[in-house]
Write an enzyme that holds these catalytic residues in place. Structure first.
Site, PDB file in Angstrom:
ATOM      1  N   GLU A 137      60.680  14.102  71.928  1.00 58.53           N
ATOM      2  CA  GLU A 137      59.840  14.340  70.731  1.00 58.53           C
ATOM      3  C   GLU A 137      59.854  15.806  70.328  1.00 58.53           C
ATOM      4  O   GLU A 137      58.844  16.348  69.884  1.00 58.53           O
ATOM      5  CB  GLU A 137      58.392  13.898  70.973  1.00 58.53           C
TER       6      GLU A 137
HETATM    7  C1  FAD Z   1      64.330   9.597  78.407  1.00 60.96           C
HETATM    8  C2  FAD Z   1      64.616  10.036  77.009  1.00 60.96           C
HETATM    9  C3  FAD Z   1      64.141   9.280  75.950  1.00 60.96           C
HETATM   10  C4  FAD Z   1      64.438   9.667  74.631  1.00 60.96           C
HETATM   11  N1  FAD Z   1      64.037   8.867  73.588  1.00 60.96           N
HETATM   12  C5  FAD Z   1      64.521   9.128  72.347  1.00 60.96           C
HETATM   13  C6  FAD Z   1      64.326   8.199  71.281  1.00 60.96           C
HETATM   14  O1  FAD Z   1      63.682   7.149  71.433  1.00 60.96           O
HETATM   15  N2  FAD Z   1      64.892   8.482  70.071  1.00 60.96           N
HETATM   16  C7  FAD Z   1      65.613   9.617  69.856  1.00 60.96           C
HETATM   17  O2  FAD Z   1      66.092   9.800  68.743  1.00 60.96           O
HETATM   18  N3  FAD Z   1      65.800  10.526  70.843  1.00 60.96           N
HETATM   19  C8  FAD Z   1      65.281  10.305  72.082  1.00 60.96           C
HETATM   20  N4  FAD Z   1      65.499  11.202  73.099  1.00 60.96           N
HETATM   21  C9  FAD Z   1      66.223  12.448  72.814  1.00 60.96           C
HETATM   22  C10 FAD Z   1      65.329  13.669  72.889  1.00 60.96           C
HETATM   23  O3  FAD Z   1      64.418  13.685  71.812  1.00 60.96           O
HETATM   24  C11 FAD Z   1      66.225  14.900  72.958  1.00 60.96           C
HETATM   25  O4  FAD Z   1      66.829  14.910  74.238  1.00 60.96           O
HETATM   26  C12 FAD Z   1      65.471  16.206  72.700  1.00 60.96           C
HETATM   27  O5  FAD Z   1      65.068  16.280  71.362  1.00 60.96           O
HETATM   28  C13 FAD Z   1      66.297  17.449  73.042  1.00 60.96           C
HETATM   29  O6  FAD Z   1      67.580  17.388  72.484  1.00 60.96           O
HETATM   30  P1  FAD Z   1      68.846  17.702  73.417  1.00 60.96           P
HETATM   31  O7  FAD Z   1      68.729  16.828  74.601  1.00 60.96           O
HETATM   32  O8  FAD Z   1      70.066  17.589  72.614  1.00 60.96           O
HETATM   33  O9  FAD Z   1      68.631  19.190  73.912  1.00 60.96           O
HETATM   34  P2  FAD Z   1      69.134  20.511  73.132  1.00 60.96           P
HETATM   35  O10 FAD Z   1      68.747  20.430  71.709  1.00 60.96           O
HETATM   36  O11 FAD Z   1      70.566  20.732  73.433  1.00 60.96           O
HETATM   37  O12 FAD Z   1      68.250  21.640  73.831  1.00 60.96           O
HETATM   38  C14 FAD Z   1      68.600  22.271  75.062  1.00 60.96           C
HETATM   39  C15 FAD Z   1      67.635  23.459  75.279  1.00 60.96           C
HETATM   40  O13 FAD Z   1      67.792  24.425  74.228  1.00 60.96           O
HETATM   41  C16 FAD Z   1      66.552  24.688  73.589  1.00 60.96           C
HETATM   42  N5  FAD Z   1      66.753  24.862  72.140  1.00 60.96           N
HETATM   43  C17 FAD Z   1      67.586  24.170  71.341  1.00 60.96           C
HETATM   44  N6  FAD Z   1      67.472  24.590  70.079  1.00 60.96           N
HETATM   45  C18 FAD Z   1      66.553  25.569  70.066  1.00 60.96           C
HETATM   46  C19 FAD Z   1      65.992  26.412  69.053  1.00 60.96           C
HETATM   47  N7  FAD Z   1      66.348  26.299  67.772  1.00 60.96           N
HETATM   48  N8  FAD Z   1      65.053  27.308  69.403  1.00 60.96           N
HETATM   49  C20 FAD Z   1      64.659  27.422  70.678  1.00 60.96           C
HETATM   50  N9  FAD Z   1      65.149  26.665  71.680  1.00 60.96           N
HETATM   51  C21 FAD Z   1      66.092  25.753  71.381  1.00 60.96           C
HETATM   52  C22 FAD Z   1      65.701  23.453  73.880  1.00 60.96           C
HETATM   53  O14 FAD Z   1      64.307  23.756  73.825  1.00 60.96           O
HETATM   54  C23 FAD Z   1      66.170  23.069  75.277  1.00 60.96           C
HETATM   55  O15 FAD Z   1      65.473  23.841  76.216  1.00 60.96           O
HETATM   56  C24 FAD Z   1      65.173  10.854  74.407  1.00 60.96           C
HETATM   57  C25 FAD Z   1      65.620  11.627  75.491  1.00 60.96           C
HETATM   58  C26 FAD Z   1      65.377  11.222  76.767  1.00 60.96           C
HETATM   59  C27 FAD Z   1      65.928  12.046  77.905  1.00 60.96           C
END
Ligand code: FAD
Length: 589
Positions: A432
């Site tokens: 989220e």
């Molecule tokens: C168990 C689980 C359930 C999920 N359920 C859903 C779902 O139902 N629907 C759905 O659509 N998604 C879902 N997700 C996805 C989830 O919302 C994303 O994993 C999350 O938004 C983070 O994206 P990412 O994993 O690509 O991390 P990244 O975006 O790659 O982030 C990696 C790190 O970089 C930091 N970062 C990235 N960009 C910035 C910025 N601009 N400024 C500061 N820091 C930054 C982040 O805070 C984090 O620490 C789920 C994930 C999991 C693991």
């Protein structure tokens, strides 16, 4: 492990958050709230909590044919849940909902998360889908989909994430091609989709972000689509679950890779206007963000109950002040009591912040308020949402970890069950919108709402309402709590003013560097302020047990967390001074 819903705590905190916005009391009276919370507590303890551990052990299982089998007992309890009306608490009455307030729904959501976070993720997403459709879908889509989603006969999902598009949704690739009628054909892959496939309901309604062919690049070219698993004519849509993740926790909640349009294209309908999909999805995400904060609080509550029970039972060591060796329960040791106090106090603070935010959401919708007042409450709830999400999610992890510490070695082994709370809680700061993204939202958009006037007014109102309560008591310790918290609120104001200045002068380096400490300062200050109010109000209402309890929590908050607010303020005003640049040797690989 048994779970007992903390009904007294809900009632005390509801009273305290409502006092902040008198005379606007919100929708339900206390007796209705009490009755609903009691029933929810019973359902949670008797039906959901017993499946938490077995659900973790068995996990949701994806089969060769793409179907997903839920752990035993989940489908049955889901039907009981729907029959009892728990799915429809907040939806509009027009679609079979009960139209209850966010405040009451938030208490209930905390209860479900405590009892069985994996189970509750399914209805949590359905509720978000219902809110998004109510706000943005055409009448035809509303009539076709809302009644079954509200009753729980069908469930909802949220499909944003793709391999290259996580925090940054501007890079979404899923494609939507206009069909001959009002439908679209969708092609693409979504990952990490919670309850993307399962066997608890007849149909699954996916809300999917995709780019219509020819749409602009970036976030301005993203649209929202409704894509059902089963189409209205009863046929299977071109949607499938191609995999399910192995995860640290929430094993009973299936996290699916979804393929849309592997063959002829997945049939979908546009929700809201073309290219306005992110706006529509934000309706769903705001609701979900508060609920994720409440997941953290729910897990913290459950971990605290388990730790307290263990600290009474486990005999080890001799109290420091004892003259000779004697076996004592570990609760006699000051450090164990310190941990339990931290657990109790932070859980109450997280609850206070989430319920405060929920009440402001309710007021932003209240008919008898002026447009100006409603707008203020809307802005204030927008300001508080990232704080509620991130603070609640963080304390969930921290408190669950502390719960393991209280249990010693018994906490680290799975058999006790408390390790599961920590594993389950760990996702809350990630999904989220990560907590880092929440903090950026707070400093980049929310703190400068109306050029900083919203944050200023909120802090002034908190100070005034505390002073009003302090004027009604003679008790020196309660008056001292108010003075200490008022000082912390003043420091929060100073930090906020610094941030508004940086926002206006576009000092993004400073804002990015202090976003997380600033969010924490808000959480600790607001949490402490509401606990002090709770102590004053329970004292005023002559509620002896509750007042002793909340005075102890307020005293601990003032002694332990308020000084941290001052330290955070000092860190914040230094901006990015301590943060090395990207090309600094400290970051060299
Ligand atoms: C168990 C689980 C359930 C999920 N359920 C859903 C779902 O139902 N629907 C759905 O659509 N998604 C879902 N997700 C996805 C989830 O919302 C994303 O994993 C999350 O938004 C983070 O994206 P990412 O994993 O690509 O991390 P990244 O975006 O790659 O982030 C990696 C790190 O970089 C930091 N970062 C990235 N960009 C910035 C910025 N601009 N400024 C500061 N820091 C930054 C982040 O805070 C984090 O620490 C789920 C994930 C999991 C693991």
């Amino acid at each position: 492990l048994a779970y007992k819903a903390p009904l007294d705590d809900f009632l005390v905190i509801i009273d305290a958050v409502r006092q902040s916005a008198e005379p606007h009391q919100g929708a339900e009276d206390t007796s209705l709230i009490e009755a609903i919370l009691q029933e929810a507590g019973k359902f949670a303890s008797e039906e959901l909590a017993p499946l938490n551990w077995t659900g973790d052990r068995q996990g949701a299982r994806r089969n060769e044919d793409g179907s997903v089998t839920m752990p035993s007992g989940f489908a049955k309890v889901y039907h009981k849940w729907c029959d009892a009306g728990w799915n429809s608490l907040t939806a509009n009455e027009a679609y079979g909902g009960q139209g209850l307030s966010h405040l009451l729904a938030s208490c209930v959501n905390e209860i479900w998360s405590s009892a069985n976070m994996s189970f509750h993720l399914c209805p949590l997403l359905t509720t978000g889908a219902v809110e998004a459709l109510q706000a943005h879908a055409s009448d035809h889509l509303k009539e076709t989909y809302l009644p079954s989603l509200v009753s729980g006969q069908w469930t909802g999902t949220m499909n944003l994430t793709e391999p290259q598009a996580g925090s940054d949704l501007s890079t979404i690739k899923t494609k939507a091609v206009r069909g001959e009628d009002e439908t679209y054909h969708l092609y693409g892959q979504k990952i990490y989709i919670t309850y993307g496939e399962h066997d608890m309901s007849e149909n699954i309604i996916h809300l999917v972000l995709a780019r219509i062919e020819g749409a602009p690049e970036g976030t301005k070219g993203i649209s929202l689509f409704l894509v059902p698993k089963i189409l209205p004519d009863g046929s299977q849509n071109d949607v499938m679950c191609s995999g399910a993740e192995q995860k640290i926790g929430i094993h009973a909640s299936p996290t699916c890779t979804m393929i849309f349009g592997d063959q002829e294209g997945a049939t979908g309908w546009l929700v809201g206007e073309e290219n306005r999909g992110l706006n529509c999805m934000f309706t769903m995400m705001n609701n979900a963000r508060l609920n994720v904060g409440l997941q953290g609080v729910g897990i913290a509550e459950r971990a605290t109950q388990a730790a307290l029970g263990f600290a009474h039972e486990r005999k080890q060591g001799t109290p420091l002040e004892a003259a000779q060796k004697q076996d004592c329960a570990i609760l006699a040791h000051s450090d164990v009591r310190r941990m339990v106090m931290e657990m109790k106090t932070q859980t109450a603070m997280g609850r206070a912040i989430c319920l405060f935010c929920a009440h402001m959401m309710d007021l932003s919708d209240q008919d008898d308020l002026s447009n100006e007042e409603r707008l203020y409450y809307k802005d204030l709830s927008a300001l508080l949402t990232p704080i509620a999400k991130a603070f609640g999610a963080d304390i969930g992890v921290d408190i669950a970890s502390m719960g393991i510490q209280v249990h010693g070695g018994m906490g680290y082994v799975e058999e006790t069950g408390v390790a599961q709370y920590w594993r389950d809680a760990r996702i809350a700061p990630i999904y989220e919108g990560t907590n880092g993204i929440q903090a950026m939202d707070l400093v980049m958009r929310k703190v400068s709402l109306q050029d900083g006037a919203v944050v200023k007014k909120a802090i002034a109102e908190l100070k005034a309402s505390l002073q009003e309560l302090a004027n009604k008591t003679q008790k020196a310790d309660l008056i001292a709590f108010v003075q200490d918290v008022t000082k912390a609120l003043q420091e929060l104001l100073l930090s906020s003013e610094t941030l508004v200045q940086w926002r206006l002068s576009q000092h993004y380096d400073h804002l990015g560097a202090v976003a997380v400490p600033y969010l924490k300062q808000w959480g600790l200050t607001l949490g402490s302020a509401v606990l002090v109010k709770a102590a004053l109000l329970t004292d005023q209402h002559d509620q002896k047990n509750r007042s002793d309890y909340y005075q102890a929590l307020a005293a601990f908050a003032v002694q332990t967390y308020v000084p941290q607010c001052q330290a955070l303020h000092e860190i914040i005003v230094k901006g990015s001074d301590g943060l090395a640049a990207v090309d600094h040797p400290v970051f060299a690989l």
